[in-house]
Design a protein around this motif. Structure first.
Motif, PDB file in Angstrom:
ATOM      1  N   LEU A 162      39.279  42.052 -53.417  1.00 23.62           N
ATOM      2  CA  LEU A 162      40.705  41.724 -53.391  1.00 23.62           C
ATOM      3  C   LEU A 162      41.258  41.863 -51.970  1.00 23.62           C
ATOM      4  N   GLY A 163      40.815  42.904 -51.262  1.00 24.38           N
ATOM      5  CA  GLY A 163      41.212  43.066 -49.861  1.00 24.38           C
ATOM      6  C   GLY A 163      40.783  41.856 -49.038  1.00 24.38           C
ATOM      7  N   GLY A 164      39.565  41.376 -49.286  1.00 25.49           N
ATOM      8  CA  GLY A 164      39.061  40.193 -48.571  1.00 25.49           C
ATOM      9  C   GLY A 164      39.948  38.992 -48.834  1.00 25.49           C
ATOM     10  N   LEU A 165      40.348  38.862 -50.100  1.00 24.60           N
ATOM     11  CA  LEU A 165      41.168  37.698 -50.465  1.00 24.60           C
ATOM     12  C   LEU A 165      42.521  37.743 -49.747  1.00 24.60           C
ATOM     13  N   VAL A 166      43.108  38.933 -49.664  1.00 21.41           N
ATOM     14  CA  VAL A 166      44.386  39.064 -48.952  1.00 21.41           C
ATOM     15  C   VAL A 166      44.165  38.734 -47.469  1.00 21.41           C
ATOM     16  N   ALA A 167      43.080  39.274 -46.885  1.00 25.41           N
ATOM     17  CA  ALA A 167      42.787  38.977 -45.475  1.00 25.41           C
ATOM     18  C   ALA A 167      42.591  37.466 -45.288  1.00 25.41           C
ATOM     19  N   GLY A 168      41.925  36.844 -46.258  1.00 28.98           N
ATOM     20  CA  GLY A 168      41.702  35.394 -46.185  1.00 28.98           C
ATOM     21  C   GLY A 168      43.009  34.623 -46.264  1.00 28.98           C
ATOM     22  N   TRP A 169      43.948  35.156 -47.062  1.00 30.58           N
ATOM     23  CA  TRP A 169      45.245  34.475 -47.169  1.00 30.58           C
ATOM     24  C   TRP A 169      46.038  34.609 -45.865  1.00 30.58           C
ATOM     25  N   ILE A 170      45.889  35.756 -45.197  1.00 30.87           N
ATOM     26  CA  ILE A 170      46.599  35.945 -43.922  1.00 30.87           C
ATOM     27  C   ILE A 170      46.103  34.929 -42.881  1.00 30.87           C
ATOM     28  N   TYR A 171      44.824  34.551 -42.968  1.00 31.78           N
ATOM     29  CA  TYR A 171      44.313  33.503 -42.079  1.00 31.78           C
ATOM     30  C   TYR A 171      45.022  32.165 -42.331  1.00 31.78           C
ATOM     31  N   VAL A 172      45.458  31.954 -43.604  1.00 34.79           N
ATOM     32  CA  VAL A 172      46.148  30.705 -43.950  1.00 34.79           C
ATOM     33  C   VAL A 172      47.634  30.818 -43.596  1.00 34.79           C
ATOM     34  N   SER A 173      48.205  31.984 -43.905  1.00 27.96           N
ATOM     35  CA  SER A 173      49.635  32.189 -43.713  1.00 27.96           C
ATOM     36  C   SER A 173      49.828  33.473 -42.907  1.00 27.96           C
ATOM     37  N   PRO A 174      49.788  33.369 -41.574  1.00 29.29           N
ATOM     38  CA  PRO A 174      49.585  34.539 -40.698  1.00 29.29           C
ATOM     39  C   PRO A 174      50.622  35.650 -40.815  1.00 29.29           C
ATOM     40  N   ASN A 175      51.828  35.370 -41.310  1.00 32.43           N
ATOM     41  CA  ASN A 175      52.799  36.459 -41.374  1.00 32.43           C
ATOM     42  C   ASN A 175      52.823  37.183 -42.712  1.00 32.43           C
ATOM     43  N   PHE A 176      51.940  36.768 -43.619  1.00 38.86           N
ATOM     44  CA  PHE A 176      51.911  37.389 -44.934  1.00 38.86           C
ATOM     45  C   PHE A 176      51.687  38.901 -44.804  1.00 38.86           C
ATOM     46  N   LEU A 177      52.582  39.701 -45.351  1.00 42.16           N
ATOM     47  CA  LEU A 177      52.475  41.162 -45.387  1.00 42.16           C
ATOM     48  C   LEU A 177      52.533  41.841 -44.022  1.00 42.16           C
ATOM     49  N   SER A 178      52.802  41.073 -42.950  1.00 45.67           N
ATOM     50  CA  SER A 178      52.607  41.647 -41.615  1.00 45.67           C
ATOM     51  C   SER A 178      53.492  42.870 -41.356  1.00 45.67           C
ATOM     52  N   GLU A 179      54.666  42.926 -42.004  1.00 50.33           N
ATOM     53  CA  GLU A 179      55.533  44.087 -41.800  1.00 50.33           C
ATOM     54  C   GLU A 179      55.025  45.285 -42.597  1.00 50.33           C
ATOM     55  N   LEU A 180      54.471  44.994 -43.770  1.00 50.72           N
ATOM     56  CA  LEU A 180      54.120  46.047 -44.721  1.00 50.72           C
ATOM     57  C   LEU A 180      52.735  46.644 -44.443  1.00 50.72           C
ATOM     58  N   ILE A 181      51.717  45.805 -44.570  1.00 50.27           N
ATOM     59  CA  ILE A 181      50.346  46.243 -44.266  1.00 50.27           C
ATOM     60  C   ILE A 181      49.744  45.199 -43.334  1.00 50.27           C
ATOM     61  N   PRO A 182      49.607  45.487 -42.053  1.00 45.85           N
ATOM     62  CA  PRO A 182      49.112  44.471 -41.122  1.00 45.85           C
ATOM     63  C   PRO A 182      47.643  44.091 -41.377  1.00 45.85           C
ATOM     64  N   PHE A 183      47.260  42.945 -40.847  1.00 43.70           N
ATOM     65  CA  PHE A 183      45.920  42.402 -41.054  1.00 43.70           C
ATOM     66  C   PHE A 183      44.826  43.419 -40.745  1.00 43.70           C
ATOM     67  N   ASN A 184      44.972  44.135 -39.610  1.00 47.91           N
ATOM     68  CA  ASN A 184      43.873  45.031 -39.229  1.00 47.91           C
ATOM     69  C   ASN A 184      43.639  46.118 -40.275  1.00 47.91           C
ATOM     70  N   VAL A 185      44.712  46.551 -40.950  1.00 48.44           N
ATOM     71  CA  VAL A 185      44.557  47.588 -41.970  1.00 48.44           C
ATOM     72  C   VAL A 185      43.859  47.006 -43.205  1.00 48.44           C
ATOM     73  N   ILE A 186      44.274  45.804 -43.595  1.00 47.09           N
ATOM     74  CA  ILE A 186      43.630  45.173 -44.751  1.00 47.09           C
ATOM     75  C   ILE A 186      42.160  44.906 -44.462  1.00 47.09           C
ATOM     76  N   ARG A 187      41.885  44.501 -43.237  1.00 41.24           N
ATOM     77  CA  ARG A 187      40.499  44.238 -42.853  1.00 41.24           C
ATOM     78  C   ARG A 187      39.667  45.522 -42.936  1.00 41.24           C
ATOM     79  N   MET A 188      40.263  46.638 -42.467  1.00 37.93           N
ATOM     80  CA  MET A 188      39.546  47.924 -42.533  1.00 37.93           C
ATOM     81  C   MET A 188      39.252  48.301 -43.977  1.00 37.93           C
ATOM     82  N   ILE A 189      40.236  48.093 -44.842  1.00 38.16           N
ATOM     83  CA  ILE A 189      40.025  48.447 -46.249  1.00 38.16           C
ATOM     84  C   ILE A 189      38.914  47.566 -46.831  1.00 38.16           C
ATOM     85  N   HIS A 190      38.937  46.275 -46.485  1.00 33.56           N
ATOM     86  CA  HIS A 190      37.903  45.342 -46.961  1.00 33.56           C
ATOM     87  C   HIS A 190      36.501  45.772 -46.511  1.00 33.56           C
TER      88      HIS A 190
END
Ligand code: HEM
Ligand code: HEM
Ligand SMILES: [Fe+2]
Length: 449
Positions: free
Chosen positions: A25-53
């Protein structure tokens, strides 16, 4: 299940599957950020989601290996585990560490260094858990029967735990930092984990195909020898551009080319055993995962690894989407699919039921494997274009990324298939159909024995 203490494995597998769900699921969110770069950026930034993945991936694969060891060592060494209590304590330490790491990441505390971002106290926890584990399995094996499978499994687990010490060594000098980092990352997946993979694969093939133990052992020793011979100096393929001496370009290119051999052997091993075997084992799903794992590992690690391992090629492709394509297929084939093979084999016994929900399990295999293959192709195309535009033509990184968006959209689609497959797999492991519960008794021997 022959030995009571094998039950420990059940809890390790449950924890592993839960984290597997979090990982994809973390991968999927990271993959979505690649499509829509500002998704969740205020809440949980890409680097954090990537680390969790990536961290969830490593931790659940290790939990799976520990569970596999606790499942197969009593059976191989023909005695109960030395201490089931310590095994549970080890699991608790690992789960507390995992929650601690995720909590720290969410509030922005981490140590940098991809895969090894855990705060120091978590790293110590992992070390303690690893020592408890080594003590437990070593005492069990020392007091019981020693087989080639337990020998190789123990060697792999000892070496991979000892390599963890390099996770603590982080010099200021960036070249040395990277060098020690690869001692963990490369020497895990391309040396010590390979031994663990070979041992678990040998155990599964022994049980599923009914081939003679001597035949399995011969293959096992050759695989181990070629894995260590190629994998150790093969580390050089990460030393090309980090400031280490130039001779690594040749050492790395030559020895990492040999790394294809153990993966080719593991694939051949699996097919030859099935071809020679006389047993018609009822657990077809476990067999499919075993064959699938060794085959996809050969393509992901062997073929996609060789694709960019020669220094003349890597000069251009280093750190592009080609790397991500290879990283996904290799990890999936070699270690994800292998763990799922063992879960498919062990869970029916641990829960005392027939090899259940076989069709669902096999559907999940094709969904996940198809999704992963598609993701790999898409990222390989993206990486090829990226390499050309960025490294040959000299366009700017972000301009190139813009022109790759269609590939990132397709990667998201492929990822969604993988996630659905993963959830199906977990469902097929956990939900019992009434007709699949085994009433114990001579008419219903536990399958797989
Ligand atoms: C079991 C399946 C999976 C495995 C084994 C896996 C493995 C990995 C690994 C090893 C990395 C680090 C790659 C590198 O450093 O080159 C990574 C990153 C990533 N993965 Fe996965 N992953 C899986 C599933 C997924 C899924 C379903 C998606 C959904 C689209 C996904 C999307 C990503 C993204 C977007 C990154 C970050 C890439 C970047 O930083 O450029 N992964 N994954
Ligand atoms: C199951 C075994 C393997 C796994 C799980 C694996 C996984 C990975 C991952 C995740 C990375 C990205 C690391 C990073 O920079 O963050 C990577 C890099 C690399 N792998 Fe593998 N790998 C495996 C086997 C192989 C083999 C057998 C070869 C060569 C034949 C190979 C060649 C490479 C090369 C050259 C890189 C560096 C790419 C670059 O320069 O960006 N790998 N691998
Ligand atoms: Fe490597």
């Amino acid at each position: 299940m022959k030995y009571q203490s094998q039950k420990v494995a059940y809890w390790y597998i449950l924890a592993a599957m839960a984290l597997f769900g979090v990982q994809v699921l973390g991968g999927l969110v990271a993959g979505w950020i690649y499509v829509s770069p500002n998704f969740l950026s205020e809440l949980i930034p890409f680097n954090v989601i990537r680390m969790i993945h990536t961290n969830a991936l490593i931790v659940w694969l290790l939990l799976g290996f520990f569970g596999a060891a606790y499942f197969l060592i009593p059976e191989e060494s023909e005695r109960e585990l030395w201490s089931p209590k310590l095994a549970y304590l080890q699991l608790i330490i690992l789960l507390v560490g995992t929650l601690g790491a995720v909590g720290s990441y969410l509030v922005g505390i981490h140590g940098g260094r991809e895969f090894l971002e855990q705060p120091l106290w978590v790293k110590f926890g992992i070390l303690v858990a690893a020592l408890i584990f080594l003590l437990n399995i070593s005492m069990t094996v020392l007091a019981g029967k020693k087989t080639a499978i337990t020998n190789v499994l123990l060697l792999g687990l000892w070496l991979l735990s000892l390599l963890w010490v390099f996770a603590f060594i982080n010099p200021d000098n960036l070249s040395l930092d990277k060098m020690y980092w690869w001692f963990v990352v490369h020497l895990w997946v391309e040396a010590t984990w390979e031994l663990v993979m070979a041992a678990i694969l040998a155990f599964l093939l022994l049980k599923l195909t009914g081939v003679d133990r001597e035949v399995v052992e011969k293959w096992l020793y050759v695989i181990v020898a070629t894995a260590l011979f190629s994998g150790i100096l093969g580390t050089g393929h990460h030393f090309y551009w980090i400031g280490l001496p130039e001779y690594w370009q040749w050492v790395g290119s030559i020895f990492s080319t040999f790394e294809v051999i153990p993966f080719f052997l593991m694939m051949s091993f699996a097919f030859v055993m099935v071809w020679k075997g006389r047993k018609n084992h009822p657990n077809k799903a476990a067999l499919l995962w075993s064959l699938g794992s060794s085959t996809v590992a050969f393509f992901g690690a062997g073929v996609w690894g060789f694709l960019h391992t020669l220094h003349g090629v890597n000069f251009y492709s280093h750190g592009t989407q080609i790397t991500a394509a290879h990283g996904h297929l290799a990890f999936y084939g070699a270690y994800v699919a292998l763990n799922l093979a063992l879960f498919s084999y062990a869970m029916p016994m641990l829960r005392e039921r027939a090899p259940y929900n076989q069709v669902l399990n096999m559907v999940s295999f094709w969904l996940m494997t198809g999704g992963m293959a598609f993701m790999t192709f898409v990222l390989t195309f993206a990486g090829t274009i990226q390499t050309h535009m960025q490294r040959v033509v000299g366009d700017y990184y972000m301009d190139v990324q813009d022109s790759l968006s269609v590939f990132y959209l397709m990667r998201f689609g492929a990822g969604a298939a993988v996630v659905i497959g993963a959830l199906l797999f977990i469902y097929s492991m956990l939900v019992v159909r009434k007709d699949e519960v085994i009433a114990p008794g001579p008419a219903n021997p536990v399958p797989g024995e």
